[in-house]
Design a protein around this motif. Structure first.
Motif, PDB file in Angstrom:
ATOM      1  N   GLU A  58      84.744  38.231 -14.396  1.00  0.00           N
ATOM      2  CA  GLU A  58      85.321  36.990 -14.965  1.00  0.00           C
ATOM      3  C   GLU A  58      85.736  37.240 -16.411  1.00  0.00           C
ATOM      4  OE1 GLU A  58      86.345  34.204 -13.531  1.00  0.00           O
ATOM      5  OE2 GLU A  58      85.518  34.994 -11.672  1.00  0.00           O
ATOM      6  N   SER A  59      84.863  37.945 -17.118  1.00  0.00           N
ATOM      7  CA  SER A  59      85.134  38.209 -18.526  1.00  0.00           C
ATOM      8  C   SER A  59      86.376  39.106 -18.687  1.00  0.00           C
ATOM      9  CB  SER A  59      83.880  38.833 -19.135  1.00  0.00           C
ATOM     10  OG  SER A  59      84.188  39.520 -20.279  1.00  0.00           O
ATOM     11  N   TRP A  60      86.502  40.139 -17.838  1.00  0.00           N
ATOM     12  CA  TRP A  60      87.680  41.032 -17.927  1.00  0.00           C
ATOM     13  C   TRP A  60      88.953  40.277 -17.546  1.00  0.00           C
ATOM     14  CZ3 TRP A  60      88.937  45.089 -20.493  1.00  0.00           C
ATOM     15  CH2 TRP A  60      90.047  45.854 -20.134  1.00  0.00           C
ATOM     16  N   ARG A  61      88.820  39.451 -16.523  1.00  0.00           N
ATOM     17  CA  ARG A  61      89.976  38.633 -16.116  1.00  0.00           C
ATOM     18  C   ARG A  61      90.431  37.752 -17.288  1.00  0.00           C
ATOM     19  NH1 ARG A  61      92.603  35.975 -12.010  1.00  0.00           N
ATOM     20  NH2 ARG A  61      92.896  33.746 -12.326  1.00  0.00           N
ATOM     21  N   ASN A  62      89.452  37.117 -17.952  1.00  0.00           N
ATOM     22  CA  ASN A  62      89.805  36.234 -19.074  1.00  0.00           C
ATOM     23  C   ASN A  62      90.466  37.015 -20.201  1.00  0.00           C
ATOM     24  OD1 ASN A  62      88.942  34.012 -17.741  1.00  0.00           O
ATOM     25  ND2 ASN A  62      86.867  34.047 -18.596  1.00  0.00           N
TER      26      ASN A  62
ATOM     27  N   LEU B 164      88.823  48.596 -12.291  1.00  0.00           N
ATOM     28  CA  LEU B 164      88.271  49.763 -11.596  1.00  0.00           C
ATOM     29  C   LEU B 164      87.498  49.404 -10.330  1.00  0.00           C
ATOM     30  CD1 LEU B 164      86.939  51.833 -14.656  1.00  0.00           C
ATOM     31  CD2 LEU B 164      88.857  52.427 -13.169  1.00  0.00           C
ATOM     32  N   ALA B 165      86.933  48.199 -10.311  1.00  0.00           N
ATOM     33  CA  ALA B 165      86.109  47.817  -9.157  1.00  0.00           C
ATOM     34  C   ALA B 165      86.054  46.296  -9.083  1.00  0.00           C
ATOM     35  CB  ALA B 165      84.701  48.390  -9.314  1.00  0.00           C
ATOM     36  N   THR B 166      85.737  45.787  -7.905  1.00  0.00           N
ATOM     37  CA  THR B 166      85.690  44.341  -7.718  1.00  0.00           C
ATOM     38  C   THR B 166      84.415  43.972  -6.956  1.00  0.00           C
ATOM     39  OG1 THR B 166      87.001  42.438  -6.961  1.00  0.00           O
ATOM     40  CG2 THR B 166      87.173  44.438  -5.632  1.00  0.00           C
ATOM     41  N   ALA B 167      83.766  42.894  -7.385  1.00  0.00           N
ATOM     42  CA  ALA B 167      82.453  42.525  -6.827  1.00  0.00           C
ATOM     43  C   ALA B 167      82.546  42.289  -5.319  1.00  0.00           C
ATOM     44  CB  ALA B 167      81.931  41.277  -7.532  1.00  0.00           C
TER      45      ALA B 167
ATOM     46  N   TRP C 239      91.294  37.779  -3.491  1.00  0.00           N
ATOM     47  CA  TRP C 239      92.320  37.772  -4.545  1.00  0.00           C
ATOM     48  C   TRP C 239      93.403  36.714  -4.327  1.00  0.00           C
ATOM     49  CZ3 TRP C 239      93.284  43.751  -5.604  1.00  0.00           C
ATOM     50  CH2 TRP C 239      92.157  44.264  -6.272  1.00  0.00           C
ATOM     51  N   ALA C 240      93.326  35.994  -3.199  1.00  0.00           N
ATOM     52  CA  ALA C 240      94.336  34.947  -2.953  1.00  0.00           C
ATOM     53  C   ALA C 240      94.259  33.849  -4.009  1.00  0.00           C
ATOM     54  CB  ALA C 240      94.144  34.352  -1.562  1.00  0.00           C
ATOM     55  N   ILE C 241      93.098  33.732  -4.661  1.00  0.00           N
ATOM     56  CA  ILE C 241      92.974  32.711  -5.717  1.00  0.00           C
ATOM     57  C   ILE C 241      92.925  33.365  -7.105  1.00  0.00           C
ATOM     58  CG2 ILE C 241      91.955  30.841  -4.347  1.00  0.00           C
ATOM     59  CD1 ILE C 241      89.183  31.924  -5.384  1.00  0.00           C
ATOM     60  N   GLY C 242      93.398  34.573  -7.184  1.00  0.00           N
ATOM     61  CA  GLY C 242      93.453  35.265  -8.474  1.00  0.00           C
ATOM     62  C   GLY C 242      92.647  36.550  -8.426  1.00  0.00           C
ATOM     63  N   VAL C 243      93.209  37.568  -9.089  1.00  0.00           N
ATOM     64  CA  VAL C 243      92.574  38.892  -9.063  1.00  0.00           C
ATOM     65  C   VAL C 243      91.339  38.899  -9.950  1.00  0.00           C
ATOM     66  CG1 VAL C 243      92.886  41.308  -9.734  1.00  0.00           C
ATOM     67  CG2 VAL C 243      94.747  40.081  -8.601  1.00  0.00           C
ATOM     68  N   ARG C 244      90.297  39.515  -9.459  1.00  0.00           N
ATOM     69  CA  ARG C 244      89.092  39.714 -10.258  1.00  0.00           C
ATOM     70  C   ARG C 244      88.647  41.168 -10.116  1.00  0.00           C
ATOM     71  NH1 ARG C 244      89.747  34.653  -9.365  1.00  0.00           N
ATOM     72  NH2 ARG C 244      88.914  33.137 -10.822  1.00  0.00           N
ATOM     73  N   THR C 245      88.561  41.850 -11.258  1.00  0.00           N
ATOM     74  CA  THR C 245      88.055  43.230 -11.267  1.00  0.00           C
ATOM     75  C   THR C 245      87.293  43.428 -12.570  1.00  0.00           C
ATOM     76  OG1 THR C 245      89.818  44.263 -12.569  1.00  0.00           O
ATOM     77  CG2 THR C 245      90.206  44.079 -10.201  1.00  0.00           C
ATOM     78  N   HIS C 246      86.480  44.457 -12.627  1.00  0.00           N
ATOM     79  CA  HIS C 246      85.949  44.865 -13.923  1.00  0.00           C
ATOM     80  C   HIS C 246      86.718  46.113 -14.350  1.00  0.00           C
ATOM     81  CE1 HIS C 246      83.615  45.292 -17.385  1.00  0.00           C
ATOM     82  NE2 HIS C 246      82.776  46.209 -16.943  1.00  0.00           N
TER      83      HIS C 246
END
Ligand code: N01
Length: 538
Positions: free
Chosen positions: A475-479, A418-421, A408-415
């Motif tokens: 990626e899609s949820w982040r966008n 609820l969860a992160t790859a 996550w240091a380069i940006g948060v990614r989750t779906h």
């Protein structure tokens, strides 16, 4: 764990005993899971355990700042509209007793690291109490404000008096009577300390960097008769929460602030102001968060009301500047009670750090570029590494060897937040890219909490061994989160909503800005579509 050297095995380990963690424990146990809750603090209650500084008080009215389970609210009475930390602690003790939680909670146990075993599909969680928990699933409920942010100010260790962050305040308390108190930071925590100190301290000096656009709390005492009347309304209030942007029992006005006459807008603002609490913020025209012209009308109303409280014109410009420091409401407004009034007395001083920046902490107090201030007590009310800090401070190692902090240091990614790859079988409650900071805490604990519970029941029903967020889905949820935020005024302030209050943290919207109903709809669509965006393995 009674014997710290032993390994213990559970189906689910929950981390954190605030509203979210407590709800998960109670509901997952009800669903028949073998579950354990692990909490770093010496008591349950999350932030209400740690934030015991003088004046710490909730900013959401008690009617909806509680669990909606009738068995709980029916037998509990609130003494104030906005309860203090002592009452919140009593409430959590009551919930503990009513729901018989403690038998499944390990206190004084901080989870320090966790690794996933790919062959058994299990997590091993290490704690500072020495034991290891093995668990198929982990539900992280570390809250948005569990990691205090202490700025890197030179000389902090040299101060001879008492110096504490508000969120790490000594549980034994500190008496301000007759003391010289310095308060650094003017968010909700800072003004609450300053208000209390002003009553008994010989002098209180508040160091302000950015003026906070405070709203009047509208505190009220509640009698037993008030509580009886309140209970009549509670079912409707609880129901309303799921239909509103912020999980409150009030909602944004559907029409534009520009589509009404000036007189009507003024009357609306007056009504919202009088209602107190967050009404002026979360009950206002929906486009105050997206339209600069509408936003400015809210600021100007705020300015007029606030200026009327401050007698000294120089001070007035510091506390309530003619030109807004940022659009109204894109930083969370703090609720004040008598904050502006403290400066109308001799024992309080406001120092603008914009005019004289903070230089260092000395043995005697605070040195700015212009002057030295001597103190007996310094309160750092500098906020939190909010939303992500509690999660990334656990050394959680992903299946690719990369920690959550690194990922996550380069940006948060989750779906769906609820969860992160690469972190299979970890579910997150009240974390980033979910309603979280835009949502009333107990509402999020219950509404988003039910999404987690539904997923875990689905996994059990299908006998899956593993669930993981899909990389494309996140990626899609982040966008989606970032695009929604780009259509608002929120990026125009350096707030904790944007991760911008902590130097070096990526500046990006950390909350899902579409509101609770849209979030719940996104989850429902995902679930109805076979949990699209989550990969399941038998
Ligand atoms: O923290 P904050 P908080 N030098 O981040 C200043 C909830 N909460 O603990 O605005 C000097 O809001 C910073 O200045 P600036 C509530 O949701 C609720 O008060 O960044 N100053 C700011 O003034 C709230 O929103 C309750 O320029 C520095 C302050 O410190 C959230 O928690 C009570 C600085 C931080 O304000 C956080 O509130 C308490 C530096 N280097 C908390 N760094 C209630 O329910 C930061 N600041 C009422």
């Amino acid at each position: 764990m009674s014997d710290a050297s032993k390994e213990k095995e559970f189906e689910i380990v929950i981390v954190g005993a605030g509203f979210s963690g407590v709800y998960q424990l109670y509901r997952l146990r009800e669903e028949g899971f073998n579950v354990r809750l692990v909490e770093a603090g010496a008591g349950i209650g999350g932030i209400w355990h740690w934030n015991c500084y003088p004046g710490a008080r909730v900013d959401t009215h008690c009617q909806i700042y509680q669990f909606s389970k009738k068995e709980l609210w029916n037998n509990w009475s609130w003494s104030e509209r906005f309860p203090g930390w002592e009452e919140m602690r009593r409430y959590f003790d009551y919930v503990d007793e009513k729901l018989d939680l403690s038998k499944d909670v390990d206190l004084n146990t901080r989870v320090t690291g966790a690794e996933f075993n790919e062959s058994t599909n299990e997590w091993s969680l290490k704690t500072d109490a020495g034991g290891v928990y093995r668990s198929k699933f982990v539900v992280l409920c570390t809250g948005f404000a569990s990691k205090p942010y202490m700025p890197d100010v030179q000389g902090i260790d040299t101060f001879k008096g008492e110096l504490h962050h508000t969120a790490a305040w000594p549980q034994t308390g500190i008496d301000f009577t007759g003391k010289r108190v310095g308060v650094i930071g003017t968010g909700a925590s800072g003004i609450q300390v300053a208000q209390e100190a002003s009553k008994v301290a010989s002098h209180v000096t508040v160091f302000q960097r950015t003026p906070n656009l405070y709203l009047p709390m509208g505190q009220a005492s509640y009698s037993e008769a008030d509580n009886v009347a309140m209970k009549e309304e509670l079912p409707a209030r609880f129901k309303k929460r799921g239909e509103t942007f912020g999980g409150f029992d009030m909602d944004l006005i559907a029409v534009s602030g520009l589509d009404v006459s000036d007189e009507e807008r003024e009357e609306t603002y007056e009504r919202l102001w009088e209602a107190g609490g967050f009404n002026f913020w979360l009950g206002s025209y929906h486009d105050i968060f997206s339209n600069e012209t509408v936003n400015r009308t809210a600021y100007d109303f705020w300015l007029k009301k606030t200026r009327a409280r401050i007698t000294d014109p120089v001070l007035a410009e510091k506390l309530a500047p003619t030109e807004p420091p940022h659009p109204y409401g894109v930083k969370r407004p703090s609720l004040e009670q008598w904050y502006f009034d403290i400066f109308n007395h001799d024992n309080a001083t406001l120092v603008s750090l914009k005019e004289e920046p903070l230089k260092k902490i000395t043995e005697a107090g605070v040195e700015t570029q212009e002057a030295s201030y001597d103190f007996d007590i310094i309160a750092f009310a500098t906020g939190f590494d909010a939303v992500t800090g509690g999660l990334t401070s656990i050394n959680l190692t992903g299946t690719n060897g990369v920690s959550l902090k690194e990922k996550w240091a380069i940006g948060v990614r989750t779906h769906l937040g609820l969860a992160t790859a690469s972190f299979p079988n970890v579910l997150i409650g009240y974390g980033p890219q979910a309603p979280t900071g835009f949502c009333n805490g107990p509402s999020s604990a219950e509404y988003q909490g039910e999404c987690i519970i539904e997923m875990l029941c689905h996994i059990r029903e299908k006998d899956y061994a593993r669930v993981e967020a899909d990389k494309d889905a996140e990626e899609s949820w982040r966008n989606q989160v970032l695009e929604l935020a780009a259509g608002t005024l929120f990026p125009k302030a350096d707030s904790w909503y944007m991760g911008a209050n902590v130097p070096g943290k990526p500046k990006e919207m950390l909350m899902y800005p579409g509101g609770l109903p849209a979030y719940l709809e996104a989850f429902r669509n995902c679930a109805n579509d076979g949990y699209q965006g989550f990969n399941f393995t038998k």
